[in-house]
Design a protein around this motif. Structure first.
Motif, PDB file in Angstrom:
ATOM      1  N   ARG A  73     -51.966   4.587 -41.251  1.00 27.83           N
ATOM      2  CA  ARG A  73     -51.170   4.381 -42.466  1.00 27.83           C
ATOM      3  C   ARG A  73     -49.696   4.150 -42.119  1.00 27.83           C
ATOM      4  O   ARG A  73     -49.014   3.321 -42.747  1.00 27.83           O
ATOM      5  CB  ARG A  73     -51.315   5.582 -43.404  1.00 27.83           C
ATOM      6  CG  ARG A  73     -52.662   5.657 -44.123  1.00 27.83           C
ATOM      7  CD  ARG A  73     -52.644   6.737 -45.184  1.00 27.83           C
ATOM      8  NE  ARG A  73     -53.869   6.815 -45.955  1.00 27.83           N
ATOM      9  CZ  ARG A  73     -54.162   6.046 -47.005  1.00 27.83           C
ATOM     10  NH1 ARG A  73     -53.293   5.122 -47.388  1.00 27.83           N
ATOM     11  NH2 ARG A  73     -55.296   6.192 -47.658  1.00 27.83           N
ATOM     12  N   LEU A  74     -49.193   4.882 -41.137  1.00 24.77           N
ATOM     13  CA  LEU A  74     -47.792   4.724 -40.739  1.00 24.77           C
ATOM     14  C   LEU A  74     -47.552   3.318 -40.190  1.00 24.77           C
ATOM     15  O   LEU A  74     -46.538   2.673 -40.514  1.00 24.77           O
ATOM     16  CB  LEU A  74     -47.431   5.778 -39.698  1.00 24.77           C
ATOM     17  CG  LEU A  74     -45.979   5.811 -39.209  1.00 24.77           C
ATOM     18  CD1 LEU A  74     -45.023   6.109 -40.361  1.00 24.77           C
ATOM     19  CD2 LEU A  74     -45.824   6.864 -38.111  1.00 24.77           C
ATOM     20  N   THR A  79     -45.321  -2.181 -40.806  1.00 22.85           N
ATOM     21  CA  THR A  79     -45.473  -3.620 -40.596  1.00 22.85           C
ATOM     22  C   THR A  79     -45.755  -4.398 -41.885  1.00 22.85           C
ATOM     23  O   THR A  79     -45.806  -5.633 -41.861  1.00 22.85           O
ATOM     24  CB  THR A  79     -46.621  -3.887 -39.605  1.00 22.85           C
ATOM     25  OG1 THR A  79     -47.848  -3.354 -40.127  1.00 22.85           O
ATOM     26  CG2 THR A  79     -46.317  -3.233 -38.257  1.00 22.85           C
ATOM     27  N   GLY A  80     -45.960  -3.696 -43.004  1.00 24.62           N
ATOM     28  CA  GLY A  80     -46.268  -4.369 -44.252  1.00 24.62           C
ATOM     29  C   GLY A  80     -47.691  -4.861 -44.351  1.00 24.62           C
ATOM     30  O   GLY A  80     -48.011  -5.701 -45.210  1.00 24.62           O
ATOM     31  N   TYR A  81     -48.578  -4.313 -43.516  1.00 26.18           N
ATOM     32  CA  TYR A  81     -49.978  -4.734 -43.553  1.00 26.18           C
ATOM     33  C   TYR A  81     -50.620  -4.209 -44.832  1.00 26.18           C
ATOM     34  O   TYR A  81     -50.522  -3.018 -45.145  1.00 26.18           O
ATOM     35  CB  TYR A  81     -50.718  -4.214 -42.318  1.00 26.18           C
ATOM     36  CG  TYR A  81     -52.163  -4.634 -42.259  1.00 26.18           C
ATOM     37  CD1 TYR A  81     -52.502  -5.939 -41.934  1.00 26.18           C
ATOM     38  CD2 TYR A  81     -53.186  -3.734 -42.547  1.00 26.18           C
ATOM     39  CE1 TYR A  81     -53.832  -6.346 -41.889  1.00 26.18           C
ATOM     40  CE2 TYR A  81     -54.514  -4.132 -42.494  1.00 26.18           C
ATOM     41  CZ  TYR A  81     -54.833  -5.434 -42.175  1.00 26.18           C
ATOM     42  OH  TYR A  81     -56.140  -5.834 -42.124  1.00 26.18           O
ATOM     43  N   HIS A 120     -48.332  -6.803 -33.353  1.00 24.16           N
ATOM     44  CA  HIS A 120     -47.508  -7.115 -32.171  1.00 24.16           C
ATOM     45  C   HIS A 120     -46.237  -6.273 -32.082  1.00 24.16           C
ATOM     46  O   HIS A 120     -45.153  -6.788 -31.810  1.00 24.16           O
ATOM     47  CB  HIS A 120     -47.139  -8.600 -32.151  1.00 24.16           C
ATOM     48  CG  HIS A 120     -48.326  -9.510 -32.153  1.00 24.16           C
ATOM     49  ND1 HIS A 120     -49.237  -9.550 -31.119  1.00 24.16           N
ATOM     50  CD2 HIS A 120     -48.767 -10.407 -33.094  1.00 24.16           C
ATOM     51  CE1 HIS A 120     -50.181 -10.445 -31.401  1.00 24.16           C
ATOM     52  NE2 HIS A 120     -49.921 -10.965 -32.593  1.00 24.16           N
ATOM     53  N   LEU A 121     -46.343  -4.976 -32.306  1.00 26.27           N
ATOM     54  CA  LEU A 121     -45.190  -4.107 -32.097  1.00 26.27           C
ATOM     55  C   LEU A 121     -44.904  -3.966 -30.604  1.00 26.27           C
ATOM     56  O   LEU A 121     -45.815  -4.031 -29.776  1.00 26.27           O
ATOM     57  CB  LEU A 121     -45.428  -2.726 -32.706  1.00 26.27           C
ATOM     58  CG  LEU A 121     -44.884  -2.517 -34.129  1.00 26.27           C
ATOM     59  CD1 LEU A 121     -45.540  -3.468 -35.106  1.00 26.27           C
ATOM     60  CD2 LEU A 121     -45.071  -1.068 -34.572  1.00 26.27           C
ATOM     61  N   HIS A 127     -43.731   3.688 -29.581  1.00 27.10           N
ATOM     62  CA  HIS A 127     -43.272   5.011 -29.166  1.00 27.10           C
ATOM     63  C   HIS A 127     -42.533   5.699 -30.319  1.00 27.10           C
ATOM     64  O   HIS A 127     -42.722   6.900 -30.553  1.00 27.10           O
ATOM     65  CB  HIS A 127     -42.356   4.887 -27.943  1.00 27.10           C
ATOM     66  CG  HIS A 127     -41.831   6.196 -27.447  1.00 27.10           C
ATOM     67  ND1 HIS A 127     -42.334   6.831 -26.339  1.00 27.10           N
ATOM     68  CD2 HIS A 127     -40.851   7.017 -27.927  1.00 27.10           C
ATOM     69  CE1 HIS A 127     -41.679   7.973 -26.155  1.00 27.10           C
ATOM     70  NE2 HIS A 127     -40.781   8.099 -27.107  1.00 27.10           N
ATOM     71  N   ALA A 128     -41.686   4.961 -31.030  1.00 28.59           N
ATOM     72  CA  ALA A 128     -40.930   5.554 -32.142  1.00 28.59           C
ATOM     73  C   ALA A 128     -41.873   6.042 -33.233  1.00 28.59           C
ATOM     74  O   ALA A 128     -41.664   7.122 -33.815  1.00 28.59           O
ATOM     75  CB  ALA A 128     -39.937   4.537 -32.696  1.00 28.59           C
ATOM     76  N   LEU A 129     -42.915   5.261 -33.547  1.00 21.52           N
ATOM     77  CA  LEU A 129     -43.899   5.711 -34.532  1.00 21.52           C
ATOM     78  C   LEU A 129     -44.649   6.932 -34.016  1.00 21.52           C
ATOM     79  O   LEU A 129     -44.897   7.888 -34.771  1.00 21.52           O
ATOM     80  CB  LEU A 129     -44.877   4.587 -34.854  1.00 21.52           C
ATOM     81  CG  LEU A 129     -44.331   3.373 -35.595  1.00 21.52           C
ATOM     82  CD1 LEU A 129     -45.447   2.363 -35.835  1.00 21.52           C
ATOM     83  CD2 LEU A 129     -43.688   3.773 -36.917  1.00 21.52           C
ATOM     84  N   ALA A 130     -45.013   6.905 -32.739  1.00 19.02           N
ATOM     85  CA  ALA A 130     -45.747   8.029 -32.157  1.00 19.02           C
ATOM     86  C   ALA A 130     -44.948   9.319 -32.264  1.00 19.02           C
ATOM     87  O   ALA A 130     -45.498  10.390 -32.563  1.00 19.02           O
ATOM     88  CB  ALA A 130     -46.079   7.724 -30.698  1.00 19.02           C
TER      89      ALA A 130
END
Length: 302
Positions: A73-74, A79-81, A120-121, A127-130
């Motif tokens: 979800r994050l 990414t706007g998916y 394609h992050l 890492h920042a999301l993690a």
């Protein structure tokens, strides 16, 4: 999309003072090990998860509390998916065992959904999301051997040569990480004049890094340390007997893995690990052979 991510062992964990955000300052040396989580991600309208595996998965949430679902979800929000995903998790890392299985699930979900959705992050963005999902998630992305500072999510490389062989003994009943940290805080308060955390902040001892660079299991065994061990053993005194059993069986050293209750035994080599695991299994313990270091979360092909 099939992604595999590793569990971890803390070779060294020094716990410092409580930070303003409520977490503790940490200095740790992580090693990723060959007990891994596998996730299959398939397109779906919403977000859902199923869980199976050889370990007890009865306590793993199947809703939005699941860390892998939160990771998906994050990523979608970042990414706007607009679509969703179904995540099928095959767990081999003990649940609530101090080996970062949930963090591995989250890391695997980030990598799987990024590939599935073609978002394609970059590695830095992942890492920042993690880091937003938990202190151990960035290391599950990275794998190998690393030093973690801050909350454990600020990673730097640690050179490790050769292979390190481990035996992990799991327990049927997990330990809550917040409860273990709370028990450590209470222990330190009772003994504050003797063991108050250093004002300079925690750091990984040089002996640990030297042993890793040399690829020397005996030297690493002498340098293993986990500040949470005293708290985990206070909550689960029976674990002390298992530590003794493992070392009597021939392990170089035993240590509580992370916040426990899983116990990690470092062995001289692969054959020694097999012997130790066999001896512990004969005594009725649930023993698993593994090795490190292994890569972080990655797509499995073929």
């Amino acid at each position: 999309m099939h992604v595999r991510a590793p569990g971890k062992v803390n070779l060294f964990l020094e716990v410092g003072r409580v930070l303003p955000d409520g977490y503790h300052a940490l200095a740790t040396a992580f090693q990723a090990v060959s007990l891994c989580e596998d996730i299959w991600a398939t397109p779906a309208e919403g977000f859902s998860v199923s869980v199976r595996g050889p370990v007890d998965v009865s306590g793993v949430p199947r809703d939005d509390r699941n860390l892998a679902v939160r990771a998906a979800r994050l990523l979608a929000a970042k990414t706007g998916y607009a679509g969703g995903v179904h995540l099928e998790i095959h767990k081999a890392v003990p649940v609530a065992g101090g080996m970062g299985g949930g963090s591995a699930d989250a890391a695997a979900a980030l990598v799987a959904c990024d590939a599935l959705w073609d978002t394609h992050l970059t590695s830095a963005q992942l890492h920042a999301l993690a880091a937003r999902l938990g202190a151990d998630v960035p290391f599950a992305l990275r794998g190998g051997t690393a030093v973690g500072t801050g909350r454990g999510d600020e990673l730097s490389s640690a050179l490790a040569r050769g292979r390190f062989d481990w035996v992990f003994v799991t327990a049927s009943e997990g330990l809550s990480t917040p409860e273990v940290y709370g028990a450590l805080d209470r222990h330190r308060e009772r003994h504050r004049f003797d063991i108050e955390p250093s004002a300079a902040g925690p750091r990984v001892e040089p002996d640990v890094l030297h042993a890793l660079r040399a690829g020397d299991p005996a030297a690493l065994a002498a340098a293993l340390r986990n500040d949470l061990q005293v708290a985990a053993l206070a909550l689960r005194p029976d674990l002390a007997d298992v530590l003794v059993s493992g070392e009597r069986a021939g392990a170089l050293a035993g240590i509580v893995s992370g916040s426990g209750p899983t116990l990690a035994f470092l062995c001289a080599d692969e054959a020694a690990a097999a012997d130790v695991a066999g001896s512990l299994a004969a005594d009725g313990f649930d023993a698993h052979v593994a090795y490190g270091a292994v890569p972080g979360a990655r797509v499995v092909t073929g």
